[in-house]
Design a protein around this motif. Structure first.
Motif, mmCIF file in Angstrom:
data_model
loop_
_atom_site.group_PDB
_atom_site.id
_atom_site.type_symbol
_atom_site.label_atom_id
_atom_site.label_comp_id
_atom_site.label_asym_id
_atom_site.label_seq_id
_atom_site.Cartn_x
_atom_site.Cartn_y
_atom_site.Cartn_z
ATOM 1 N N GLU A 40 29.504 32.920 -37.411
ATOM 2 C CA GLU A 40 28.909 32.399 -36.187
ATOM 3 C C GLU A 40 28.922 30.874 -36.222
ATOM 4 N N VAL A 41 28.934 30.264 -35.038
ATOM 5 C CA VAL A 41 28.848 28.813 -34.943
ATOM 6 C C VAL A 41 27.914 28.481 -33.787
ATOM 7 N N SER A 42 27.062 27.484 -33.966
ATOM 8 C CA SER A 42 26.062 27.148 -32.949
ATOM 9 C C SER A 42 26.654 26.278 -31.847
ATOM 10 N N LEU A 43 26.566 26.749 -30.624
ATOM 11 C CA LEU A 43 26.894 25.939 -29.457
ATOM 12 C C LEU A 43 25.640 25.269 -28.918
ATOM 13 N N ARG A 44 24.501 25.863 -29.160
ATOM 14 C CA ARG A 44 23.226 25.316 -28.693
ATOM 15 C C ARG A 44 22.976 23.926 -29.253
ATOM 16 N N ASP A 45 23.179 23.759 -30.544
ATOM 17 C CA ASP A 45 22.879 22.470 -31.170
ATOM 18 C C ASP A 45 23.784 21.366 -30.635
ATOM 19 N N ILE A 46 25.043 21.702 -30.376
ATOM 20 C CA ILE A 46 25.964 20.710 -29.820
ATOM 21 C C ILE A 46 25.540 20.329 -28.415
ATOM 22 N N LEU A 47 25.176 21.324 -27.619
ATOM 23 C CA LEU A 47 24.772 21.075 -26.239
ATOM 24 C C LEU A 47 23.533 20.191 -26.174
ATOM 25 N N ARG A 48 22.600 20.408 -27.087
ATOM 26 C CA ARG A 48 21.323 19.685 -27.041
ATOM 27 C C ARG A 48 21.418 18.251 -27.563
ATOM 28 N N GLN A 49 22.560 17.882 -28.106
ATOM 29 C CA GLN A 49 22.721 16.490 -28.522
ATOM 30 C C GLN A 49 22.495 15.548 -27.347
ATOM 31 N N ALA A 50 22.842 16.001 -26.152
ATOM 32 C CA ALA A 50 22.677 15.172 -24.960
ATOM 33 C C ALA A 50 21.217 15.018 -24.571
ATOM 34 N N ASN A 51 20.324 15.789 -25.208
ATOM 35 C CA ASN A 51 18.893 15.708 -24.902
ATOM 36 C C ASN A 51 18.090 15.435 -26.163
ATOM 37 N N GLY A 52 18.664 14.697 -27.083
ATOM 38 C CA GLY A 52 17.955 14.339 -28.310
ATOM 39 C C GLY A 52 17.626 15.511 -29.197
ATOM 40 N N GLY A 53 18.357 16.627 -29.060
ATOM 41 C CA GLY A 53 18.112 17.797 -29.895
ATOM 42 C C GLY A 53 17.088 18.751 -29.333
ATOM 43 N N SER A 54 16.446 18.395 -28.233
ATOM 44 C CA SER A 54 15.414 19.247 -27.624
ATOM 45 C C SER A 54 16.033 20.215 -26.621
ATOM 46 N N PRO A 55 15.357 21.334 -26.356
ATOM 47 C CA PRO A 55 15.867 22.275 -25.344
ATOM 48 C C PRO A 55 16.030 21.589 -23.994
ATOM 49 N N ILE A 56 17.083 21.944 -23.298
ATOM 50 C CA ILE A 56 17.341 21.371 -21.977
ATOM 51 C C ILE A 56 16.679 22.280 -20.938
ATOM 52 N N ASP A 57 15.480 21.904 -20.523
ATOM 53 C CA ASP A 57 14.797 22.684 -19.501
ATOM 54 C C ASP A 57 15.193 22.167 -18.117
ATOM 55 N N GLU A 58 14.582 22.720 -17.081
ATOM 56 C CA GLU A 58 14.947 22.336 -15.717
ATOM 57 C C GLU A 58 14.720 20.841 -15.474
ATOM 58 N N GLN A 59 13.600 20.322 -15.993
ATOM 59 C CA GLN A 59 13.287 18.906 -15.789
ATOM 60 C C GLN A 59 14.329 18.007 -16.465
ATOM 61 N N ALA A 60 14.692 18.363 -17.709
ATOM 62 C CA ALA A 60 15.701 17.574 -18.420
ATOM 63 C C ALA A 60 17.053 17.688 -17.730
ATOM 64 N N TYR A 61 17.341 18.865 -17.229
ATOM 65 C CA TYR A 61 18.614 19.087 -16.543
ATOM 66 C C TYR A 61 18.719 18.227 -15.280
ATOM 67 N N PRO A 73 30.728 13.894 -23.884
ATOM 68 C CA PRO A 73 30.981 13.949 -25.327
ATOM 69 C C PRO A 73 30.634 15.309 -25.921
ATOM 70 N N ALA A 74 29.500 15.883 -25.509
ATOM 71 C CA ALA A 74 29.107 17.190 -26.025
ATOM 72 C C ALA A 74 30.087 18.249 -25.556
ATOM 73 N N GLU A 75 30.568 18.093 -24.340
ATOM 74 C CA GLU A 75 31.503 19.083 -23.818
ATOM 75 C C GLU A 75 32.810 19.068 -24.604
ATOM 76 N N ALA A 76 33.296 17.898 -24.917
ATOM 77 C CA ALA A 76 34.517 17.800 -25.706
ATOM 78 C C ALA A 76 34.326 18.428 -27.080
ATOM 79 N N GLU A 77 33.149 18.196 -27.671
ATOM 80 C CA GLU A 77 32.877 18.781 -28.981
ATOM 81 C C GLU A 77 32.729 20.298 -28.877
ATOM 82 N N LEU A 78 32.088 20.761 -27.802
ATOM 83 C CA LEU A 78 31.964 22.199 -27.588
ATOM 84 C C LEU A 78 33.331 22.862 -27.544
ATOM 85 N N LEU A 79 34.229 22.273 -26.780
ATOM 86 C CA LEU A 79 35.561 22.854 -26.655
ATOM 87 C C LEU A 79 36.299 22.861 -27.986
ATOM 88 N N HIS A 80 36.112 21.800 -28.756
ATOM 89 C CA HIS A 80 36.753 21.741 -30.078
ATOM 90 C C HIS A 80 36.229 22.864 -30.978
#
Length: 443
Positions: free
Chosen positions: A358-379, A404-411
């Motif tokens: 398995e590989v985490s996509l969540r952690d890469i995605l949350r880099q854009a929010n300082g590592g915190s969950p991206i809730d509706e307000q953050a979005y 940047p996170a998207e490029a890393e996600l795709l990689h």
């Protein structure tokens, strides 16, 4: 136009934000198939309307040959080294379930992840966007039990906004306990298919196998789907039955009888090993045995031609409205045409149901929010920053951005897909292989 020139519109997913407002993002990506959406770049002809005013003439519908001529190669990120193209994404939206099926999870249940470890709705939508813009045409929401997620209908509505970008099917795998209460809203949100798990037609046996009551509620959900289909809803209904020797194998023929007058596909599934389900080869009732049993009572059983990526082998009893399917993971694997990827509730990508990598996509995605969950307000804040950046109101280096996170996600996605093996381990190895319980995979 190659994928490296395409825009992947995260921002177009919500409330009237047009793709035309999005900044261009450049990926190191291979192109993908977009033949079904190919259009001509030439100017549209004009005609005069009834008032004599000039109006654009309707654009001609592209022919099949023109679509094939303009077709672009499928995304390299979603193509493995065996040339399998993965256009089907299964997303587990919760670890919770209102049943305790014996083949799915231990009797005591499973440890649940903290809420902050699970994907939020904006995160699911953003990840879905990445996959759809690379060629995924079908998304199935699984669990746990997806209907217990409070915002399951709004989530499906947001996924529906991906339809113009290539998403054709939004499906659900459910136990049906509470489906009937949400079904109408789900169909309005774009639901196209339901796989409903039901392993017995006996209410008492249902309680034994699921360790819970609820047979009447499941039957109500089935009846409601069939009723809506008679009114033209067009929901593909499949009933999944895991067959276990000495437990429910005597009900194979009653399930076959269900297809006589009901437009449903009953799919018999070979019992599979997962952590905590006490799998035993002696309990496994094989595809061959099921066919032999059914043929004894229905000698005219006909094979139906399967589609390339079907997981089940389809048959039909002559004169019956519905069909029969057999998912033969243990005795006749279908790995060679596998087109499925899975995202777990906690955001891990699994390229194989039976693989433990398995590989985490969540952690890469949350880099854009300082590592915190991206809730509706953050979005919403991220969208606003991106819009401001588009209008040069925020310096480029200060923008949160998602590129940047998207490029890393795709990689990372591409690397994981390339590591996918030709087939899963054999029966003797699977029972000893460490893997998640089925409930935490979204099977």
């Amino acid at each position: 136009m190659r994928a490296s020139q395409r825009t992947s519109p995260f921002l177009a997913l919500r409330h009237g934000i047009s793709s035309s407002l999005l900044p261009s993002r450049h990926w190191d990506a291979a192109p993908r198939l977009t033949s079904s959406r190919a259009v001509s770049s030439s100017a549209a002809p004009v005609t005069s309307n009834i008032d004599g005013n000039i109006a654009p003439a309707p654009e001609p519908t592209p022919t099949r040959s023109s679509r094939l001529k303009e077709a672009k190669p499928f995304s390299d990120f979603l193509t493995d080294t065996f040339h399998r193209q993965h256009d089907y994404l299964r997303i587990s939206v919760t670890e919770r379930c209102n049943l305790r099926c014996v083949y799915c999870m231990p009797e005591e249940g499973v440890p649940l992840s903290p809420n902050e470890h699970l994907l939020t709705t904006p995160e699911i939508v953003m990840l879905s966007s990445v996959f759809v813009h690379q060629g995924v045409t079908k998304i199935r929401l699984t669990g746990g039990e997806p209907t217990v997620r409070r915002d399951i209908v709004p989530l499906m509505q947001q996924l529906g906004t991906l339809r113009p970008h290539g998403l054709n099917e939004i499906c659900l795998t459910t136990n049906g306990i509470s489906l009937h209460r949400k079904l109408d809203s789900m169909v309005e949100a774009g639901l196209t298919g339901v796989n409903l798990s039901l392993d017995t037609l006996d209410p008492f046996q249902f309680q034994i196998m699921t360790r819970r009551k609820g047979f009447a509620a499941v039957q109500k959900s089935i009846d409601r789907i069939l009723e809506m289909n008679r009114l033209g809803a067009g929901i593909k209904l499949k009933i999944n039955c895991v067959v276990m020797r000495g437990v429910n194998d005597r009900e194979i023929l009653p399930f076959v009888e269900m297809t006589r007058e009901k437009d449903v596909e009953v799919r018999f599934i070979e019992y599979m090993p997962f952590d905590g389900n006490k799998w035993s080869k002696k309990k496994m009732y094989s595809y061959g045995e099921m066919l032999d049993l059914i043929r004894e009572h229905h000698p005219g059983l006909d094979k139906v031609r399967d589609h390339k990526n079907d997981t089940s082998k389809t048959w039909q009893v002559p004169g019956h409205v519905g069909r029969l399917g057999f998912i033969t993971s243990m005795t006749h694997n279908f790995c060679g045409t596998c087109n499925r990827l899975r995202i777990t509730s906690d955001g891990n990508l699994k390229v194989c149901l039976f693989g433990n990598a398995e590989v985490s996509l969540r952690d890469i995605l949350r880099q854009a929010n300082g590592g915190s969950p991206i809730d509706e307000q953050a979005y919403e804040a991220m969208k606003q920053i991106e819009m401001d950046r588009r209008q040069n109101l925020v310096p480029q280096e200060q923008a949160l951005g998602i590129a940047p996170a998207e490029a890393e996600l795709l990689h990372v996605i591409g690397m994981a897909v390339k590591r996918k093996k030709a087939k899963h381990a054999g029966m003797g190895e699977l029972e000893h292989m460490k893997n998640r319980p089925m409930i935490l995979i979204g099977g």
